[in-house]
Design a protein around this motif. Structure first.
Motif, PDB file in Angstrom:
ATOM      1  N   SER A  26       0.829  -1.201   0.000  1.00  0.00           N
ATOM      2  CA  SER A  26       0.000   0.000   0.000  1.00  0.00           C
ATOM      3  C   SER A  26       0.864   1.252   0.000  1.00  0.00           C
ATOM      4  N   LEU A  27       0.621   2.153  -0.954  1.00  0.00           N
ATOM      5  CA  LEU A  27       1.383   3.397  -1.041  1.00  0.00           C
ATOM      6  C   LEU A  27       1.154   4.261   0.185  1.00  0.00           C
ATOM      7  N   SER A  28      -0.098   4.290   0.667  1.00  0.00           N
ATOM      8  CA  SER A  28      -0.407   5.085   1.850  1.00  0.00           C
ATOM      9  C   SER A  28       0.375   4.582   3.054  1.00  0.00           C
ATOM     10  N   ALA A  29       0.427   3.252   3.205  1.00  0.00           N
ATOM     11  CA  ALA A  29       1.152   2.690   4.348  1.00  0.00           C
ATOM     12  C   ALA A  29       2.613   3.106   4.302  1.00  0.00           C
ATOM     13  N   LEU A 124       8.926   8.660  -5.910  1.00  0.00           N
ATOM     14  CA  LEU A 124       7.784   8.105  -5.190  1.00  0.00           C
ATOM     15  C   LEU A 124       7.785   8.513  -3.724  1.00  0.00           C
ATOM     16  N   VAL A 125       8.988   8.597  -3.119  1.00  0.00           N
ATOM     17  CA  VAL A 125       9.026   8.943  -1.700  1.00  0.00           C
ATOM     18  C   VAL A 125       8.596  10.388  -1.468  1.00  0.00           C
ATOM     19  N   ASN A 126       8.749  11.235  -2.487  1.00  0.00           N
ATOM     20  CA  ASN A 126       8.394  12.643  -2.344  1.00  0.00           C
ATOM     21  C   ASN A 126       6.972  12.949  -2.766  1.00  0.00           C
ATOM     22  N   LYS A 127       6.211  11.916  -3.124  1.00  0.00           N
ATOM     23  CA  LYS A 127       4.907  12.142  -3.740  1.00  0.00           C
ATOM     24  C   LYS A 127       3.990  13.041  -2.910  1.00  0.00           C
ATOM     25  N   PHE A 128       3.997  12.857  -1.597  1.00  0.00           N
ATOM     26  CA  PHE A 128       3.055  13.620  -0.772  1.00  0.00           C
ATOM     27  C   PHE A 128       3.739  14.679   0.071  1.00  0.00           C
ATOM     28  N   ILE A 129       5.036  14.879  -0.162  1.00  0.00           N
ATOM     29  CA  ILE A 129       5.796  15.754   0.727  1.00  0.00           C
ATOM     30  C   ILE A 129       5.979  17.134   0.119  1.00  0.00           C
ATOM     31  N   SER A 130       5.632  18.180   0.893  1.00  0.00           N
ATOM     32  CA  SER A 130       5.903  19.560   0.479  1.00  0.00           C
ATOM     33  C   SER A 130       6.941  20.110   1.432  1.00  0.00           C
ATOM     34  N   ILE A 131       8.088  20.485   0.884  1.00  0.00           N
ATOM     35  CA  ILE A 131       9.170  20.999   1.737  1.00  0.00           C
ATOM     36  C   ILE A 131       8.844  22.429   2.112  1.00  0.00           C
ATOM     37  N   PRO A 132       8.862  22.785   3.404  1.00  0.00           N
ATOM     38  CA  PRO A 132       8.624  24.187   3.763  1.00  0.00           C
ATOM     39  C   PRO A 132       9.747  25.076   3.243  1.00  0.00           C
ATOM     40  N   LYS A 133       9.406  26.354   3.018  1.00  0.00           N
ATOM     41  CA  LYS A 133      10.357  27.275   2.392  1.00  0.00           C
ATOM     42  C   LYS A 133      11.639  27.422   3.201  1.00  0.00           C
ATOM     43  N   ASP A 134      11.508  27.354   4.546  1.00  0.00           N
ATOM     44  CA  ASP A 134      12.704  27.629   5.342  1.00  0.00           C
ATOM     45  C   ASP A 134      13.675  26.459   5.385  1.00  0.00           C
ATOM     46  N   MET A 135      13.355  25.360   4.676  1.00  0.00           N
ATOM     47  CA  MET A 135      14.295  24.249   4.682  1.00  0.00           C
ATOM     48  C   MET A 135      15.190  24.260   3.460  1.00  0.00           C
ATOM     49  N   GLY A 136      15.033  25.253   2.637  1.00  0.00           N
ATOM     50  CA  GLY A 136      15.960  25.450   1.529  1.00  0.00           C
ATOM     51  C   GLY A 136      15.966  24.313   0.538  1.00  0.00           C
ATOM     52  N   THR A 137      17.153  23.751   0.324  1.00  0.00           N
ATOM     53  CA  THR A 137      17.284  22.759  -0.735  1.00  0.00           C
ATOM     54  C   THR A 137      17.177  21.333  -0.217  1.00  0.00           C
ATOM     55  N   PHE A 138      16.666  21.146   0.975  1.00  0.00           N
ATOM     56  CA  PHE A 138      16.554  19.805   1.530  1.00  0.00           C
ATOM     57  C   PHE A 138      15.633  18.939   0.684  1.00  0.00           C
ATOM     58  N   ASN A 139      16.022  17.704   0.454  1.00  0.00           N
ATOM     59  CA  ASN A 139      15.250  16.803  -0.384  1.00  0.00           C
ATOM     60  C   ASN A 139      15.152  15.449   0.308  1.00  0.00           C
TER      61      ASN A 139
ATOM     62  N   THR B 103      -5.968  14.194   3.441  1.00  0.00           N
ATOM     63  CA  THR B 103      -5.293  13.005   3.978  1.00  0.00           C
ATOM     64  C   THR B 103      -4.019  12.706   3.195  1.00  0.00           C
ATOM     65  N   ASP B 104      -4.019  12.987   1.894  1.00  0.00           N
ATOM     66  CA  ASP B 104      -2.826  12.697   1.109  1.00  0.00           C
ATOM     67  C   ASP B 104      -1.720  13.721   1.317  1.00  0.00           C
ATOM     68  N   TYR B 105      -2.014  14.989   1.025  1.00  0.00           N
ATOM     69  CA  TYR B 105      -0.921  15.955   0.943  1.00  0.00           C
ATOM     70  C   TYR B 105      -0.649  16.715   2.232  1.00  0.00           C
ATOM     71  N   VAL B 106      -1.507  16.580   3.226  1.00  0.00           N
ATOM     72  CA  VAL B 106      -1.236  17.251   4.495  1.00  0.00           C
ATOM     73  C   VAL B 106      -0.788  16.227   5.537  1.00  0.00           C
ATOM     74  N   LEU B 107      -1.568  15.156   5.694  1.00  0.00           N
ATOM     75  CA  LEU B 107      -1.270  14.193   6.742  1.00  0.00           C
ATOM     76  C   LEU B 107      -0.052  13.338   6.439  1.00  0.00           C
ATOM     77  N   LYS B 108       0.273  13.152   5.147  1.00  0.00           N
ATOM     78  CA  LYS B 108       1.448  12.342   4.827  1.00  0.00           C
ATOM     79  C   LYS B 108       2.697  13.203   4.702  1.00  0.00           C
ATOM     80  N   ASN B 109       2.568  14.480   4.994  1.00  0.00           N
ATOM     81  CA  ASN B 109       3.704  15.376   4.912  1.00  0.00           C
ATOM     82  C   ASN B 109       4.428  15.386   6.257  1.00  0.00           C
ATOM     83  N   PRO B 110       5.698  14.966   6.309  1.00  0.00           N
ATOM     84  CA  PRO B 110       6.369  14.906   7.613  1.00  0.00           C
ATOM     85  C   PRO B 110       6.584  16.279   8.244  1.00  0.00           C
ATOM     86  N   PHE B 111       6.494  17.354   7.430  1.00  0.00           N
ATOM     87  CA  PHE B 111       6.759  18.678   7.973  1.00  0.00           C
ATOM     88  C   PHE B 111       5.490  19.374   8.460  1.00  0.00           C
TER      89      PHE B 111
END
Lengths: 194, 141
Positions: A26-29, A124-139, B103-111
């Motif tokens: 499961s991708l969500s898991a 795939l690991v970054n699919k749901f992740i939004s990096i906050p602006k103050d973290m710069g170039t962190f990936n 649930t996808d783009y907020v809850l799965k975001n570690p930040f």
């Protein structure tokens, strides 16, 4: 008698053949587990470089094991000795097994002889992740960079592997590039092999 | 024809964690939007107590003469509500889609810290796309 298959009983669990395993997870898991991994490491470190290093180390462990497993399953216990061989192994087989698809592209660096790049529109690991602006170039792709480094290191091709965001014109989200810089000895050996 | 004026997301304690307005009709300054959020949170809770039958889950639809307000409460108490033109169809479906994006783009975001204001780029991008698609679908009917 209508065929009743008899499953061979193994007295020792170590004698059982290795199964192919479940092909799908499961991708969500995975996304939640990876999110927790990042959050846990964030509490342990003081700065971003340290966080990247920790994610890379986590990936390194995965890479070393993935190489062993895939060599046994998919390559009939043969090992790669050529640079292009191991690179296309990472680009196709490893990516297919881990992420369900081959990587978007594999390129040779134009500026340096020892640099190669694997690019993906979106890891795939970054699919749901939004990096906050103050973290710069962190990936968070540092985890995948660690996996690649683990595979290359265990296969005998030591390298420095990093993940970078490359902004693309016309697209909101930047592409991700895994930059592989091989050690001197790898290039020398490659040159000797001809 | 039918349009969304604004979207609010409030956490389980009634604090506003996300606010977006579409067009000038729904626009509110920060203080007003915070007030509306806590007002709605209280009204929602009071309606659960006022209900003559047990097991009421709170207000789902508020119809006024100049606007409609559709509300969706998740199992964890997070409320998604949208203020729209009277008579807008399929807002419940839209709220469910927005919940899925949450649930996808907020809850799965570690930040993202739980119950804090939402500052996730991917959530904003996908939300805009979803509203856009909904708008096109609505005008197509």
């Amino acid at each position: 008698m209508i065929g009743v298959g008899k499953i061979k009983q193994y007295s020792n669990v170590l004698d059982k053949p290795l199964s192919k395993g479940k092909q799908e997870v499961s991708l969500s898991a995975f996304a939640f587990l990876f999110s927790e991994l990042v959050q846990y490491n964030q509490t342990q470190v003081d700065n971003i470089a340290e966080l990247e290093r920790r994610l890379e180390d986590a990936g390194y462990a995965v890479g070393a094991r993935v190489l062993e497993l895939l060599c046994h399953r998919d390559k009939g216990n043969r090992r790669e000795t050529r640079l292009l061989g191991i690179l296309s192994f990472v680009h196709s087989t490893v990516w297919k097994v881990l992420f369900g698809k081959v990587a978007d592209s594999l390129e040779k660096g134009t500026e340096h002889e020892d640099e190669y790049m694997i690019s993906e529109k979106e890891l795939l690991v970054n699919k749901f992740i939004s990096i906050p602006k103050d973290m710069g170039t962190f990936n968070c792709g540092a985890f995948v960079a660690g996996i690649v480094r683990g595979v290359l290191d265990s296969a005998g091709f030591p390298a420095v592997v990093t993940a970078h965001f490359v902004p693309m014109e016309g697209q909101q989200r930047p592409r991700t590039t895994i930059l592989i810089k091989f050690a001197e000895e790898v290039l020398q050996r490659e040159a000797r092999l001809g | 024809m039918a349009a969304i004026y604004s979207l609010y997301i409030i956490n389980k304690s009634g604090g506003l964690i996300f606010y977006k307005d579409y067009g000038s009709k729904g626009r509110m300054d920060t203080n007003d939007s915070l007030r509306v959020a806590s007002l709605w949170h209280s009204m929602h809770a009071i309606s659960q107590q006022l209900s003559p039958t047990t097991g009421c889950s709170g207000i789902e639809l508020l119809e006024a003469d100049t606007f409609d307000l559709h509300c969706f409460q998740s199992l964890t108490g997070t409320k998604f509500f949208v203020v729209c033109e009277p008579g807008t169809q399929h807002m419940e479906a839209l709220l469910k889609i927005i919940y899925e994006l949450y649930t996808d783009y907020v809850l799965k975001n570690p930040f993202y810290e739980m119950e804090m204001p939402i500052r996730c780029e991917l959530f904003d991008i996908n939300l805009t796309q979803a509203i856009q698609k909904d708008r096109v679908a609505l005008s197509g009917r």
